[in-house]
Design an enzyme around this catalytic site. Structure first.
Site, PDB file in Angstrom:
ATOM      1  N   ARG A   1      61.524  38.647  31.358  1.00 26.48           N
ATOM      2  CA  ARG A   1      60.061  38.688  31.297  1.00 26.48           C
ATOM      3  C   ARG A   1      59.578  39.944  30.584  1.00 26.48           C
ATOM      4  O   ARG A   1      60.031  41.035  30.883  1.00 26.48           O
ATOM      5  CB  ARG A   1      59.480  38.700  32.717  1.00 26.48           C
ATOM      6  CG  ARG A   1      60.191  37.807  33.687  1.00 26.48           C
ATOM      7  CD  ARG A   1      59.737  38.039  35.119  1.00 26.48           C
ATOM      8  NE  ARG A   1      58.338  37.717  35.334  1.00 26.48           N
ATOM      9  CZ  ARG A   1      57.699  38.010  36.454  1.00 26.48           C
ATOM     10  NH1 ARG A   1      58.322  38.662  37.439  1.00 26.48           N
ATOM     11  NH2 ARG A   1      56.437  37.679  36.596  1.00 26.48           N
TER      12      ARG A   1
ATOM     13  N   TYR B   1      20.373  65.185  28.357  1.00 25.85           N
ATOM     14  CA  TYR B   1      20.083  63.756  28.522  1.00 25.85           C
ATOM     15  C   TYR B   1      20.542  62.967  27.300  1.00 25.85           C
ATOM     16  O   TYR B   1      20.639  63.508  26.198  1.00 25.85           O
ATOM     17  CB  TYR B   1      18.587  63.502  28.772  1.00 25.85           C
ATOM     18  CG  TYR B   1      17.696  63.793  27.597  1.00 25.85           C
ATOM     19  CD1 TYR B   1      17.466  62.816  26.624  1.00 25.85           C
ATOM     20  CD2 TYR B   1      17.092  65.032  27.443  1.00 25.85           C
ATOM     21  CE1 TYR B   1      16.662  63.079  25.532  1.00 25.85           C
ATOM     22  CE2 TYR B   1      16.284  65.301  26.363  1.00 25.85           C
ATOM     23  CZ  TYR B   1      16.071  64.323  25.395  1.00 25.85           C
ATOM     24  OH  TYR B   1      15.277  64.578  24.314  1.00 25.85           O
TER      25      TYR B   1
ATOM     26  N   ARG C   1      48.991  42.332  39.879  1.00 28.29           N
ATOM     27  CA  ARG C   1      48.329  43.246  38.946  1.00 28.29           C
ATOM     28  C   ARG C   1      46.840  43.244  39.254  1.00 28.29           C
ATOM     29  O   ARG C   1      46.337  42.358  39.944  1.00 28.29           O
ATOM     30  CB  ARG C   1      48.575  42.811  37.502  1.00 28.29           C
ATOM     31  CG  ARG C   1      47.962  41.472  37.184  1.00 28.29           C
ATOM     32  CD  ARG C   1      48.225  41.030  35.761  1.00 28.29           C
ATOM     33  NE  ARG C   1      48.054  39.589  35.679  1.00 28.29           N
ATOM     34  CZ  ARG C   1      48.670  38.803  34.820  1.00 28.29           C
ATOM     35  NH1 ARG C   1      49.531  39.301  33.969  1.00 28.29           N
ATOM     36  NH2 ARG C   1      48.451  37.512  34.796  1.00 28.29           N
TER      37      ARG C   1
ATOM     38  N   LYS D   1      54.155  45.223  34.831  1.00 25.32           N
ATOM     39  CA  LYS D   1      54.879  44.276  35.670  1.00 25.32           C
ATOM     40  C   LYS D   1      56.059  44.950  36.356  1.00 25.32           C
ATOM     41  O   LYS D   1      56.238  44.832  37.571  1.00 25.32           O
ATOM     42  CB  LYS D   1      55.363  43.108  34.803  1.00 25.32           C
ATOM     43  CG  LYS D   1      55.621  41.834  35.560  1.00 25.32           C
ATOM     44  CD  LYS D   1      56.080  40.737  34.612  1.00 25.32           C
ATOM     45  CE  LYS D   1      54.946  40.214  33.759  1.00 25.32           C
ATOM     46  NZ  LYS D   1      55.413  39.393  32.640  1.00 25.32           N
TER      47      LYS D   1
ATOM     48  N   GLY E   1      49.343  36.035  28.059  1.00 23.13           N
ATOM     49  CA  GLY E   1      49.638  34.976  27.106  1.00 23.13           C
ATOM     50  C   GLY E   1      50.157  35.466  25.766  1.00 23.13           C
ATOM     51  O   GLY E   1      50.484  34.676  24.898  1.00 23.13           O
TER      52      GLY E   1
ATOM     53  N   MET F   1      52.785  37.717  25.234  1.00 20.64           N
ATOM     54  CA  MET F   1      54.194  38.069  25.161  1.00 20.64           C
ATOM     55  C   MET F   1      55.005  36.926  25.756  1.00 20.64           C
ATOM     56  O   MET F   1      54.477  35.911  26.136  1.00 20.64           O
ATOM     57  CB  MET F   1      54.419  39.377  25.916  1.00 20.64           C
ATOM     58  CG  MET F   1      53.426  40.450  25.527  1.00 20.64           C
ATOM     59  SD  MET F   1      53.875  41.296  24.023  1.00 20.64           S
ATOM     60  CE  MET F   1      55.437  41.929  24.531  1.00 20.64           C
TER      61      MET F   1
ATOM     62  N   SER G   1      16.883  67.419  19.900  1.00 18.72           N
ATOM     63  CA  SER G   1      17.458  66.100  20.173  1.00 18.72           C
ATOM     64  C   SER G   1      18.357  65.753  18.988  1.00 18.72           C
ATOM     65  O   SER G   1      17.903  65.702  17.845  1.00 18.72           O
ATOM     66  CB  SER G   1      16.360  65.062  20.333  1.00 18.72           C
ATOM     67  OG  SER G   1      16.950  63.792  20.516  1.00 18.72           O
TER      68      SER G   1
ATOM     69  N   CYS H   1      19.537  61.200  20.712  1.00 17.83           N
ATOM     70  CA  CYS H   1      19.046  59.839  20.541  1.00 17.83           C
ATOM     71  C   CYS H   1      19.880  59.227  19.428  1.00 17.83           C
ATOM     72  O   CYS H   1      20.702  59.890  18.836  1.00 17.83           O
ATOM     73  CB  CYS H   1      17.559  59.828  20.216  1.00 17.83           C
ATOM     74  SG  CYS H   1      17.091  60.871  18.848  1.00 17.83           S
TER      75      CYS H   1
HETATM   76  P1  ADP Z   1      53.232  36.551  32.114  1.00 14.92           P
HETATM   77  O1  ADP Z   1      53.310  37.998  31.801  1.00 14.92           O
HETATM   78  O2  ADP Z   1      52.792  35.736  30.968  1.00 14.92           O
HETATM   79  O3  ADP Z   1      52.489  36.307  33.375  1.00 14.92           O
HETATM   80  P2  ADP Z   1      55.682  36.265  33.612  1.00 14.92           P
HETATM   81  O4  ADP Z   1      56.804  37.167  33.259  1.00 14.92           O
HETATM   82  O5  ADP Z   1      54.902  36.651  34.808  1.00 14.92           O
HETATM   83  O6  ADP Z   1      54.747  36.088  32.353  1.00 14.92           O
HETATM   84  O7  ADP Z   1      56.286  34.827  33.801  1.00 14.92           O
HETATM   85  C1  ADP Z   1      55.538  33.660  33.787  1.00 14.92           C
HETATM   86  C2  ADP Z   1      55.885  32.816  34.969  1.00 14.92           C
HETATM   87  O8  ADP Z   1      57.277  32.552  35.008  1.00 14.92           O
HETATM   88  C3  ADP Z   1      55.608  33.487  36.283  1.00 14.92           C
HETATM   89  O9  ADP Z   1      54.301  33.294  36.682  1.00 14.92           O
HETATM   90  C4  ADP Z   1      56.546  32.787  37.212  1.00 14.92           C
HETATM   91  O10 ADP Z   1      55.967  31.652  37.729  1.00 14.92           O
HETATM   92  C5  ADP Z   1      57.712  32.437  36.330  1.00 14.92           C
HETATM   93  N1  ADP Z   1      58.806  33.385  36.623  1.00 14.92           N
HETATM   94  C6  ADP Z   1      59.052  34.576  36.068  1.00 14.92           C
HETATM   95  N2  ADP Z   1      60.111  35.164  36.634  1.00 14.92           N
HETATM   96  C7  ADP Z   1      60.555  34.340  37.601  1.00 14.92           C
HETATM   97  C8  ADP Z   1      61.597  34.391  38.564  1.00 14.92           C
HETATM   98  N3  ADP Z   1      62.402  35.446  38.667  1.00 14.92           N
HETATM   99  N4  ADP Z   1      61.743  33.361  39.389  1.00 14.92           N
HETATM  100  C9  ADP Z   1      60.904  32.306  39.305  1.00 14.92           C
HETATM  101  N5  ADP Z   1      59.910  32.180  38.432  1.00 14.92           N
HETATM  102  C10 ADP Z   1      59.721  33.187  37.582  1.00 14.92           C
HETATM  103 MG    MG Z   2      52.852  36.644  35.053  1.00 16.48          MG
END
Ligand code: ADP
Ligand code: MG
Ligand code: MG
Length: 899
Positions: free
Chosen positions: A95, A876, A361, A26, A104, A106, A789, A856
């Site tokens: 984040r 092979y 990503r 990220k 989902g 972290m 083989s 094999c």
């Molecule tokens: P994940 O890795 O689970 O996708 P993110 O760090 O991307 O978690 O955060 C989840 C959500 O939180 C993002 O999809 C976004 O909508 C919201 N978010 C994160 N950072 C910001 C920010 N700086 N401003 C607004 N929304 C944010």
């Molecule tokens: Mg995200």
């Protein structure tokens, strides 16, 4: 001094996409987007090294505080606001972001910096009091959940503080007769904030922090701690992600999608991730913060008309309601895909008419979609053929070789439960709870799915007839998983939500009770269970144009040839369809089990002398010959490696009393005599016993019969003008004398047979290298071998001294305690077994520089092992039919990667 922090944001990106190890996926991409001029809210990334340091020392590097302060100043300047300032407060998101995406797993905390002090300033600045309290209640929810609960080691589940908060919201809505969160009034939200804080005090005995700096640092700490959380650890174990990678933390200025109807948030893919179709695909929610889309609290709206059509979702699209923003987003997604040269998964937010990109990503995708995207992108000129070949994961190919649940139908279906994806493909059928039920009901013509707590060898007959297998316990190396994968059967294991009661023939899942005969659908590729019948697409790779193209490219590039392990003409035909260029292993004993034949085999085994044995063998000969004719025909001139009899003879005799009695009657001998013979043949250690070439040496007449069958088949076809290329392979050779002995028999019979038919047939004589000694003395053995083989199953078994049949008893412990990194029966152990292979190749080719060498055994279909085979100069690989296309792609990738 080590740099702990890297800035990102318009004009201030310090990192780039190549720095994923240090900045996480990220963070690296946020920096890269900054450099591309994509509008990302400014912020900074605290490196993964700080995480590793924190996990080890339970404290931060000494200068981190200072660096955060400096970085924060830069963000404040860019935003024209100050963190914690009562007049113009800056809010932050904290984040997580590891090297590999762990969706989902972290944590993220939004709106950090709202306090009773900053609220008035926020209201003034935004002119939107409702928005401020909405943001505040979200902060309290996320902070309580992530920082005050999970990071303290409390496993929230059902009774977690977040769930309690959610129930409060529901109650408020119910009381006021509201349907949607967005209908909550300012006063409702303000009240909820108060209720939340009181609840926090009551349940967790803590106050919500009124100090923004405390909020920030505790959030950062919670993200680092989440790396060592239970959920994250088990995810890493499944996905093979090392613990010491650590996560980065991204601290970023907040932008708000919940500031009214000209604000929004959403998720988009540059192509349809389910089908691979070239449409810009996505969903959004007006007036919402990011988590709402994923959380499924409100039904998201389609991004555009194309998505609307795919989802059959009639809600109005962003393309309709925010056309200008949509156009901007559309041009940014094109820019991102072109830049990254791969399908992107993009998160965005619109704040009062201004678009921000929060994340990009590489998008996850199913197998069919992966192939389509790679081939399309190559044809669009976006990527080269080699890049296209590298873009598809070999395992994704198997999606096309098995019936698949229709991705379109799956998109709108509600799932019943999740488990581990142990066997690929889709299956639809009626629930049965025992293997015997599976067998009887499938005989009645029903399609059944075997649902069990776990399976054992006693269930194999039921598993075999079932469309799919579903277990509530067990992992990826459980019995069910191993058996299903071997057969290419759809299977889900470890589906812990299932509560199975075999006695009442029912299974309870999340409040639902299903009974025998109820229909379910399994997606074994994803591990998802549905309590309804979804349409399946038949496996027909030939109809898939993208697949065909990709495979042609793979064949042009790969060095390794790919052959099949095939014992029947049906397998042989299928293997050609899947692109095999020969058979690398045809196990003759598999032809011995037909009802007519097994009798003759037993007669041969029970014979008291050579004459009787030869008589029985003579009766077997026409059967074997017929089999070979069919296989040679199917392969039409491609090489066919036939192994002479390998397993110990007692495997062909019944071991329990009643079956012995039955057989004795059939053979017209006394049960006692039979039992005696069985006992005579039984061995303490059959794996190391009388098998392989040892049989052919004790009973030369067996080798003679088999060679005669092979050569008669070959001669007959040659006479008809059909090309044949038999390669006769002697198993379990450890000394050159063994091979010499068997080679003489083969040559003698082959020459006699050729003369009898009056034709010439090219044939080769080779050996398996599966005993460690054979690898070491490969130069001596090569003297009598036209080819080698590697039988890597036995070679692994004998090198480690692990019995393949008993390894399940300790392998799980070995893997868990990291005594072994991989199951050596699945992936070649390069250090030990691999070294022996290298020695075998080197010494073998010392004697015969052009010695043809193959492999094999299970490893021939394993991508990591195939890459190794490529490296060490094997000609092979031979693998089970369903793995052939996977092996072809892997072989191409191995060649590209070594260039
Ligand atoms: P994940 O890795 O689970 O996708 P993110 O760090 O991307 O978690 O955060 C989840 C959500 O939180 C993002 O999809 C976004 O909508 C919201 N978010 C994160 N950072 C910001 C920010 N700086 N401003 C607004 N929304 C944010
Ligand atoms: Mg995200
Ligand atoms: Mg073997």
């Amino acid at each position: 001094m080590k740099k702990n922090i890297y800035l990102f944001g318009p004009g201030m990106g310090e990192g780039n996409a190549g720095m994923k190890e240090l900045l996480g996926g990220k963070g690296a991409n946020l920096a890269e987007m900054s450099n591309l001029g994509i509008p990302v809210p400014p912020g900074f990334t605290i490196t993964t090294e700080v995480c590793t340091y924190y996990v080890q020392h339970r404290k931060y590097p000494s200068d981190l505080g200072n660096e955060v302060e400096q970085a924060l100043k830069r963000v404040e300047k860019a935003m024209g606001a100050k963190f914690g300032d009562p007049e113009s407060p800056l809010l932050l998101s904290v984040r997580s972001g590891a090297r590999a995406s762990m969706p989902g797993m972290m944590e993220t905390i939004l709106n950090v910096g709202i306090t009773e002090e900053t609220i008035p300033g926020l209201i003034k600045k935004s002119g939107n009091e409702r928005f401020v309290y909405d943001a505040y209640r979200r902060l309290i929810m996320m902070y309580s959940d992530v920082v005050l609960e999970k990071a303290q080691g409390i496993d929230p589940e059902e009774h977690g503080i977040r769930k309690q908060f959610e129930r409060e919201i529901e109650e408020t809505k119910k009381r006021k007769g509201l349907k949607d969160d967005t209908e909550l009034s300012t006063e409702d939200l303000r009240q909820l904030c108060q209720t939340f804080k009181a609840k926090l005090k009551e349940v967790l005995k803590v106050d919500f922090p009124g100090d923004p700096t405390e909020q920030l640092w505790e959030s950062i700490r919670a993200v680092f701690k989440s790396w060592m959380g239970k959920r994250a650890i088990s995810y890493r174990n499944i996905e093979d992600i090392p613990d010491d990678w650590g996560t980065a933390v991204n601290v970023q200025a907040m932008v708000f999608g919940n500031m009214g109807e000209n604000s929004a948030t959403g998720v988009a893919f540059t192509r349809d991730p389910a089908t691979g179709d070239k449409i810009f695909y996505g969903e959004f929610l007006p007036n919402a913060q990011g988590e709402d889309v994923v959380a499924g609290i409100r039904t998201p709206q389609p991004l555009n008309e194309a998505t609307k059509a795919v989802l059959a979702n009639e809600l109005s699209s962003m393309e309709e309601t925010m056309p200008q923003i949509y156009e901007e987003l559309n041009s940014l997604q094109k820019k991102l895909e072109t830049h990254y040269r791969d399908m992107q998964d993009i998160e965005f937010t619109v704040q009062e008419g201004k678009l921000f990109i929060l994340q990009t990503r590489t998008g996850k995708r199913g197998g069919a979609a992966a192939i389509k995207i790679a081939v399309d992108m190559c044809e669009e000129g976006l990527i080269s053929q080699k890049e296209a070949l590298l873009q598809v994961k070999p395992e994704q190919i198997s999606d096309l070789l098995h019936p698949m649940v229709s991705p379109k139908a799956e998109r709108t279906a509600t799932k019943l439960a999740d488990g581990l994806p142990a066997g690929p493909g889709g299956a639809v059928g009626q629930i049965v709870f025992t293997a015997d039920d599976a067998e009887t009901q499938s005989k009645e013509g029903k399609k059944v799915i075997l649902v069990r707590a776990e399976t054992s060898p006693e269930d194999v007959h039921g598993m075999h007839v079932a469309e799919g297998v579903l277990t509530s316990t067990g992992g990826m190396t459980s019995h069910a998983a191993l058996v299903a994968r071997g057969w290419g059967k759809c299977c889900i294991v470890g589906c812990s939500a299932l509560n199975i009661d075999v006695s009442t023939r029912t299974v309870k899942v999340g409040g639902k009770t299903l009974k025998e005969g109820d229909w379910i659908t399994l997606n074994g590729t994803k591990g998802t269970v549905y309590a309804e019948t979804l349409p399946l697409f038949p496996a027909d790779p030939e109809k898939n144009l993208s697949y065909k193209k990709l495979m042609i490219w793979a064949d042009e590039i790969r060095g390794l040839k790919v052959r099949a392990n095939a014992d029947t003409s049906e397998d042989a035909k299928l293997s050609r369809k899947f692109g095999a260029v020969g058979i690398g292993l045809c196990r003759t004993e598999h032809m011995f089990f037909g009802p007519e034949r097994i009798k003759l085999v037993r007669e041969m085994i029970l014979a008291d002398n050579k004459e009787m044995r030869q008589k029985a063998l003579g009766k077997l000969l026409p059967y074997q010959k017929e089999d070979f004719i069919m296989i040679f025909r199917a392969m039409n001139g491609m090489p066919v490696t036939i192994r002479t009899l390998d397993p110990p003879l007692h495997e062909f005799l019944p071991h329990n009393k009643s079956a012995q009695a039955e057989m004795a009657k059939q053979m017209r001998i006394s049960p006692e005599a039979l039992r005696e013979k069985v006992e005579l043949l039984s061995e303490v250690n059959p794996m190391l016993g009388h098998r392989g070439c040892r049989l052919g040496i004790t009973y030369p007449e067996i080798t003679e019969m088999q060679v005669q069958a092979i050569m008669e088949a070959a001669c007959e076809l040659t006479k008809k003008g059909i090309k044949v290329l038999p390669e006769i392979m002697i198993p379990l050779v450890g000394t050159k004398e063994e091979l010499h002995n068997q080679r003489e028999i083969v040559v003698r019979i082959a020459e006699v047979t050729k003369k009898k038919y009056g034709v010439d047939v090219n044939y080769l004589i080779g050996t398996m290298i599966e005993i460690p000694r054979a690898a070491v003395v490969a130069d001596e053995i090569a003297e009598f071998a036209d080819f080698f083989s590697f039988g890597t199953n036995d070679l692994t078994q004998l090198t480690f001294g692990y019995s393949r049949d008993d390894v399940v008893k300790f392998l799980p412990d070995y893997l868990e305690n990291k005594i072994l990194a991989n199951d050596p029966f699945q992936t070649i152990d390069r250090k030990g077994v691999g070294e022996l292979m290298k020695i075998g190749i080197q010494r073998g080719r010392l004697k015969k520089p052009n010695l043809k060498i193959g492999i094999c055994g299970e490893h021939g279909g394993d991508p990591k092992s195939i890459a190794f085979c490529h490296q060490i100069g094997i000609d092979y690989v031979s693998c089970s039919t369903y793995r052939i296309p996977i092996a072809r792609l892997t072989a191409a990738q191995a060649n590209i990667n070594s260039q």
